[in-house]
Design an enzyme around this catalytic site. Sequence first.
Site: not given
Length: 712
Positions: A51, A75, A79-80, A147, A268
């Site tokens: 990821h 990132h 947290e994980d 993300d 359009d």
Amino acid sequence: MTDSVEIAKQILSLKGKSSEEDIKLLAKAYNMARYAHENFYRDSGDPFIVHPVEVCKILAQMNVDVQTLAAALLHDAVEDSEGKVRIEDVEKEFGNQIARIVDGVTKVSKLNAPVGTSDSKLKLETIQKMLFAMAEDIRVIFVKLADRLHNMRTIEFVKDEQKKIYKAKETLEIYAPIAHKMGIYSIKWELEDLSFKVLNRSEYNRIKALVAEKKKEREQRIKEYVEILQKALFENEIEAQVEGRFKHYYGIWQKLKEKGKNFNEIYDLFGIRAIVNDIPTCYNVLGIVHSIWKPLPGRIKDYIAAPKSNGYRSLHTTVITSYGEPLEIQIRDREMHAEAEYGLIAHWIYKDGINVKAMQKWVNQLLEWRKELTKDLSGLEEFKKELQMDEVFVFTPKGEVKHLPVGATPIDFAYSIHTDIGHKFSGAKVNGKLVPINYQLRNGDLVEILVGKIARPSLDWLKYAKSPRTKAKIRKYFREQLQTELIDRGIDVLRRISKQLSKSIEEIMESNVIQKYLQSQGISEDEFYSRVAEGTITYGELINLLNPLVDKSITKSEEKKQKPSSPSSVIEVAGLKNIEIHMAKCCGPVPGDEIIGVIGKRGLTIHSINCPNVKHVEADRIFEARWNGDPQSKYETTLRVTIRDKADIGKLVQLLENKGITVLKVLFASSKRTYSIVLLSLVVSNLKQLDEAKKSLESVENIISVERGRPS
């Protein structure tokens, strides 16, 4: 280590340029991320490290700086990772800049935007925190959008259907509009389509099938248009990249819904784009296009001279082709094209490092949104509207461009210049001619606002304002005008409670319970009094708050006695929040009655729509109102009873009390030799209960008549 170096090289190859230092930095970030996510797997069954690598690749294709790429790899590391990596570890290894981005993304990720909930306070707090994290470093949102894009690309692997729906709603309502407002259309369009697919699979498949039916025909038609324009540009020795473009599925579905048309009526669905080397060539190409196809009047838009508020620049023209169909053509240079696809991210393509001026503009915008959420905008719904609105651009008499929502009126323009100009609005000229307040501004209009020394806002203006910001400023004006009276009323409520507690108001306000409450809400004592007066803090909530100071017998006696509900908590007046609302004594409206609000010195008074006292009230003082209370709410109203023997009044009160209807007071309006008129002030739940009370009284001997309301 070799594996991490190869991954770093793959990522940087998408960016198109790199150095040994860049490779080393990304390899190092990859190693920390791999350690953090070791033995963790996604719903798809892939190792979790896949990821952050994919997120990093999305951003590399947009050519962001290497610090942002490193932050993208890291990132989720804090947290994980179940504590294996802390933000302090990231800062120690990679420095403050990368750690700040990672920390910002971590904060935003923890904020589940309260989509689909009625808890407006939670909504505001969540969005405020989200905006604050973005304002710390604008690159936070770049990483967060990438993300979310990868998570939406893989959302079919999520097994929890409710979670899937929540994420899709959050994406459509929060992240796609933010991408739109920042001009990152390449991400916006894909987020919308992926959310659309989850939230309305049948409609998504229907649009997809309709597009596929005529795909070959459309591709052939657009190829023909591209070749015609390419040939003309070649003959005029203009170097250009000409390409076709197709509307995405969600955009088509929205157009079908908004216009009320069927698929075959929409022309359009595709267009062409010419990308050239510089601005003068853009205008040259516009002339060539119009020499090939006839332009539609009013459909030429110059976003180069007057860019959109998110920085978008391009020339747009709609022409009629030899097939008799309209064709939109966009003309821009290469830098504009990058900005149109990637918004602020495009500044990394043309500048070395961060463009401080562009960065500061967006930080200020984010801080402004956060401030508005705190003070003016009444909730998440208005914030979402503010993000999603399409725009028109108009000019001040000095030639300054103002961007306003489509459908904006002169009152929106006045407030966009300055709040004081809006408050003193008395009229407007557009292109030299006086226009009404409900005139809808068009692209290129020159607008002049007329102000009056004694002019002041009218609640009626809310009907004509389009921008949430304009409406917020008008509401704020009325709140502030009533603030002094609200404070006095709130103090009166506290004074009554203080007598029951045998404590002074000062003792109550200085108590720990009140001081903690003020701190948790971030409000002053005056704001506290105002909320008590307007019913935002109800009497029951106040008693609960003061529970540590309250004698239990007082609480019980207050609970037993039925009190009318605060009008502010049970009535909604055309979306107006935090304004003093009173119930008219003359007609005593209850749920079931049609009602209206009348503005006056004391605030808004609610009348029954057929009340004789509102027949001659000026139109600009009348405002739409509706009931918005729960079934447990109580309302004060009055019955006018004409009775032969006033000694029977006690029987009437007892009769009503036995039916569970509280009689607040009895007043003799007049007393004649053969009859008396008595006013009974009651507390009821709705019109049905009031009618039952009326019928019960009418059945009593000696009663001549029972009517609603006070004598006129």
